[in-house]
Motif scaffolding. Structure first.
Motif, short mmCIF file in Angstrom:
data_model
loop_
_atom_site.label_atom_id
_atom_site.label_comp_id
_atom_site.label_asym_id
_atom_site.label_seq_id
_atom_site.Cartn_x
_atom_site.Cartn_y
_atom_site.Cartn_z
N VAL A 76 1.01 -1.24 0.12
CA VAL A 76 0.05 0.02 -0.16
C VAL A 76 0.85 1.40 -0.06
N ARG A 127 16.47 1.53 2.16
CA ARG A 127 16.89 1.85 3.62
C ARG A 127 16.26 2.99 4.11
N HIS A 128 16.06 4.07 3.18
CA HIS A 128 15.48 5.23 4.18
C HIS A 128 13.90 4.74 4.18
N ARG A 161 12.72 1.88 4.79
CA ARG A 161 12.71 1.03 6.26
C ARG A 161 13.11 2.15 7.59
N ASP A 162 13.83 3.03 7.34
CA ASP A 162 14.10 3.96 8.74
C ASP A 162 12.98 4.68 8.66
N VAL A 163 12.07 5.38 7.69
CA VAL A 163 11.24 6.22 7.83
C VAL A 163 9.96 5.61 7.91
N TYR A 164 9.56 4.68 7.62
CA TYR A 164 8.00 4.19 7.30
C TYR A 164 7.95 2.80 8.06
N ARG A 186 9.08 2.18 11.26
CA ARG A 186 9.74 2.38 12.73
C ARG A 186 8.83 1.81 13.91
N ARG A 187 7.73 1.52 13.31
CA ARG A 187 6.57 1.14 14.44
C ARG A 187 6.10 -0.41 14.06
N ASN A 188 7.11 -1.06 13.30
CA ASN A 188 6.51 -2.53 12.99
C ASN A 188 5.33 -2.43 11.91
N GLU A 189 5.43 -1.57 11.14
CA GLU A 189 4.49 -1.46 9.95
C GLU A 189 4.46 -2.29 8.88
N ARG A 223 -1.55 10.05 9.48
CA ARG A 223 -0.25 9.27 10.09
C ARG A 223 0.44 9.95 11.23
N PHE A 269 5.31 -5.74 19.64
CA PHE A 269 6.55 -5.18 20.19
C PHE A 269 7.12 -6.45 21.13
N ILE A 325 16.68 10.31 10.85
CA ILE A 325 15.82 9.44 11.30
C ILE A 325 16.55 8.06 11.28
N ASN A 327 17.75 5.97 14.66
CA ASN A 327 17.09 4.32 15.15
C ASN A 327 18.56 3.70 15.44
N TYR A 366 22.44 -4.26 10.57
CA TYR A 366 21.81 -3.11 9.88
C TYR A 366 22.94 -2.12 9.87
#
Lengths: 97, 314, 285
Positions: free
Chosen positions: A24, A39-40, A42-45, A47-50, B158, C18, C70, C74, C177
């Motif tokens: 999505v 990589r970005h 992964r880091d940006v979108y 972060r909360r196990n999405e 979001r 989590f 970001i 992390n 990572y």
């Protein structure tokens, strides 16, 4: 642009929330190349196990229908109500429908 | 596929009809220039606020008094970078690049929220910012999830989801400190005293003095007036302050049975105007910090572009 | 508040899934393991993570772009999480390592260890503590650090101490990572522009004397970092070769942080990190 001679290109990000779902569109970001974009993303979108899987694609590589084409492109499906499950009247006592 | 030219009047009518249906405007739809300009200004200002807003709290990450609080604060400030990024992306759907917007911020041609020009003087400020500043921001932002421009509304959904922990962590920090030592309780009250009025000013000038508000409301870009949201925030906050055991520094603050709302004193609008003009306690510092980060990173961004170009050419 | 959100956004599974890395893990010190040695080992690994995290978090709001801001946060959060588990484990294994606080102080053990020890009691490598420089500096620092830490953590996954094994299993995924991030940026800066290459080489030259300490012998309980030296050398040589960068020819700094040898930068770092906690030794946060 005076601030930055060459801005990193814009990418669109698609995330599969969990197995069994489609990827999505979740947003965009900037990256110098495809690998950095993943990589970005992964880091940006995520972060909360999405997500369990990420797609990225350069925004300028997307072909979109234009608003002028809206009617011929989308009108034909507007009347095919039979494609939608709510078109069919099923009694409430029929299970698993 | 052939397309027939569409009359400007028809486009405008279609746009107005979409707004009237409370449907969303999407990036490739026709929209009036003024709508586009208003949106870009509002989304950019919001994005800049998130990015500049990293600094007052970020200053305490290194000094957080427990490792748990350090993790919470770092995650929170990191979220703000993300929120700025989502909002810049929403602007980019209207054809304005992040580089251009950054340039507008750094040259002072676009503003950010006045609240971030106040200093953070103790760790209690981390809690107060979460409780009052994020609380005020949430009042502003939740209605924006239903704003008329699709990408803006989606970014706000979001952001609101992610921010749900921001206000709670702040309030929880203050609650914990209030159960601590006398010195900690004093710290909390002193912090609330400093942030109460600036938090009320976050809703902007009074409706009678807010030039762009009416049109933004008509277009569904804004959903509530400044004064409505300010009142809502005060009504929401008073019982929270009581539960916390702190006093809000306003002698005129009291429940008005007739109105069904709290009456409260008038914020110092001259102070707000001065801070917006750039005369707040930290304006220069915030801009210098942002400018240094941007300039120090220029060689990195160029190196990555050069590397990508060379790799692409191979 | 949720009802006020428009639209269906259920595809975002915020805040779910989590995992407590220590759920169901046996926390007793296994027979044959000296609790004091286990605690000392956890302190070393934990201090490395804590001090490195502190330096990385200084990048917050200062990175070259929002995406990298970001990413750096992390990595700082990953290491902070490792530090908390390891310091807690050290305190549980040997309560004697925890500084004594005023009677009735509510400060938990992990915080007593982080905020109430002085520089000479920290066991971290000096690579983690030296002051931040430019972006090339953080790339090189993270590369050297994570290559060695990953090699150690991979072996610790089979540690007789179940807690350490669980922390290592979680840490391997994170540090893999970090190593990837640093390796890719190393290559990018090496082959980007003249300026980026010059800065990268300067950072590598400045930090190389601290590298040997990461794989210095440390006898006793746990994975001896000296046993991963060959693997670490091979990975670094590969990164250098791909990037076209010479392995620096600089002598290692004598001593190790594990024995209490530190630079002046550590005391300065701690002065900032500990200032609020120490001002309120009976405070609740």
């Amino acid at each position: 642009m005076s601030a930055d001679r060459r801005e990193w290109p814009l990418y669109e990000v698609f995330v599969r929330g969990k197995r069994g779902l489609n990827h999505v569109h979740v947003g965009s970001l900037h990256a110098a190349d495809d690998a950095m974009a993943v990589r970005h993303a992964r880091d940006v979108y995520t972060r909360r196990n999405e997500g369990v899987s990420i797609w990225v694609v350069r925004a300028d590589a997307i072909t979109a229908s234009s608003p002028d084409e809206k009617d011929p492109m989308f009108a034909p499906s507007g009347d095919k109500v039979y494609r939608h499950p709510t078109f069919y009247d099923i009694p409430d006592n029929v299970p698993h429908m | 596929m052939t397309t027939t030219p569409v009359e400007p009047e028809a486009l405008e009518a279609a746009f107005e009809a979409t707004i009237a249906r409370h449907d969303r405007i999407e990036p490739r739809d026709w929209m009036p220039d003024a709508y586009r300009r208003t949106l870009v200004r509002q989304m950019a200002q919001h994005a800049h606020s998130e990015i500049i807003g990293m600094q007052p709290e970020g200053a305490w990450i290194g000094r957080a008094p427990s490792l748990r609080r350090k993790a919470i604060l770092l995650a929170k400030v990191q979220d703000e970078a993300g929120h700025g990024l989502y909002l810049y992306s929403a602007c980019e759907t209207l054809g304005v690049s992040r580089a251009e917007l950054t340039d507008l911020l750094l040259t002072g041609r676009q503003k950010y929220s006045s609240i971030f020009n106040y200093p953070t003087l103790s760790y209690a400020d981390v809690g107060t910012i979460g409780w009052l500043v994020d609380g005020a921001a949430i009042c502003n932002q939740v209605p924006l999830c239903r704003t008329s421009y699709g990408p803006y509304g989606r970014a706000m959904i979001r952001i609101c989801k992610e921010e749900s922990f921001h206000q709670r962590q702040g309030y929880e920090l203050l609650m914990t400190m209030m159960r601590g030592t006398d010195a900690q309780r004093e710290m909390v009250q002193e912090s609330v005293n400093r942030f109460w009025w600036p938090a009320l000013m976050m809703f902007g000038p009074p409706d009678t003095d807010s030039p762009n508000s009416a049109r933004s409301m008509a277009w569904g870009i804004k959903r509530n007036s400044n004064d409505e949201l300010r009142q809502k925030f005060v009504d929401m906050t008073v019982p929270q302050a009581e539960a916390l055991g702190v006093t809000l520094p306003d002698p005129d603050l009291r429940w008005n049975e007739e109105r069904g709302h709290h009456d409260f004193g008038e914020p110092d609008w001259d102070e707000l105007a001065a801070v917006i003009r750039g005369e707040g306690p930290c304006n220069a510092q915030r801009m210098a910090h942002r400018r240094a980060a941007h300039e120090d990173g220029a060689w990195v961004r160029e190196a990555a572009s050069a590397f990508a170009e060379r790799a692409g050419a191979r | 508040m949720n009802d006020e959100y428009a639209g269906d956004s259920s595809q975002w599974a915020f805040g779910t899934g989590f995992e407590d890395p220590l759920a169901g893990v046996d926390t007793t010190v296994p027979p044959g393991v000296d609790p004091a040695e286990l605690a000392a080992y956890c302190l070393m690994l934990g201090d490395d993570a804590l001090i490195m995290s502190q330096r990385l978090s200084e990048w917050c709001s200062r990175a070259p772009d929002l995406e990298e801001d970001i990413a750096l946060a992390n990595m700082a959060l990953d290491l902070l999480g490792q530090a908390r588990l390891l310091l807690t484990r050290a305190a549980a294994a040997d309560p004697g390592v925890v500084p004594v606080l005023p009677e009735g102080s509510p400060v938990p053990a992990e915080d007593a260890l982080a905020f109430f020890r002085d520089a000479e009691q920290f066991r971290n490598v000096r690579l983690a503590e030296v002051e931040n420089g430019d972006f090339a500096h953080v790339v090189v620092r993270l590369l050297l650090f994570s290559v060695a830490r990953l090699a150690v953590l991979e072996r610790l996954r089979t540690s007789p101490d179940q807690v350490l094994a669980a922390v290592a299993a979680k840490g391997v995924k994170e540090v893999a990572y970090h190593r990837d991030w640093a390796g890719r940026w190393f290559l990018t800066l090496a082959q980007g522009t003249e300026e980026s290459r010059r800065r990268l080489e300067a950072a590598l030259d400045a930090l190389w004397p601290y590298q040997a300490e990461l794989v210095a012998p440390r006898p006793g309980f746990g994975v001896d970092p000296a046993t991963v030296r060959d693997e670490v050398d091979a990975v670094l040589d590969q990164v250098f070769a791909v990037s076209g960068v010479e392995r620096p020819d600089r002598a290692p700094l004598p001593g190790t942080g594990g024995e209490g040898a530190h630079t002046g930068a550590l005391a300065a770092l701690l002065a900032e990190m500990q200032v609020v906690a120490r001002a309120h030794p009976s405070g609740r946060w």
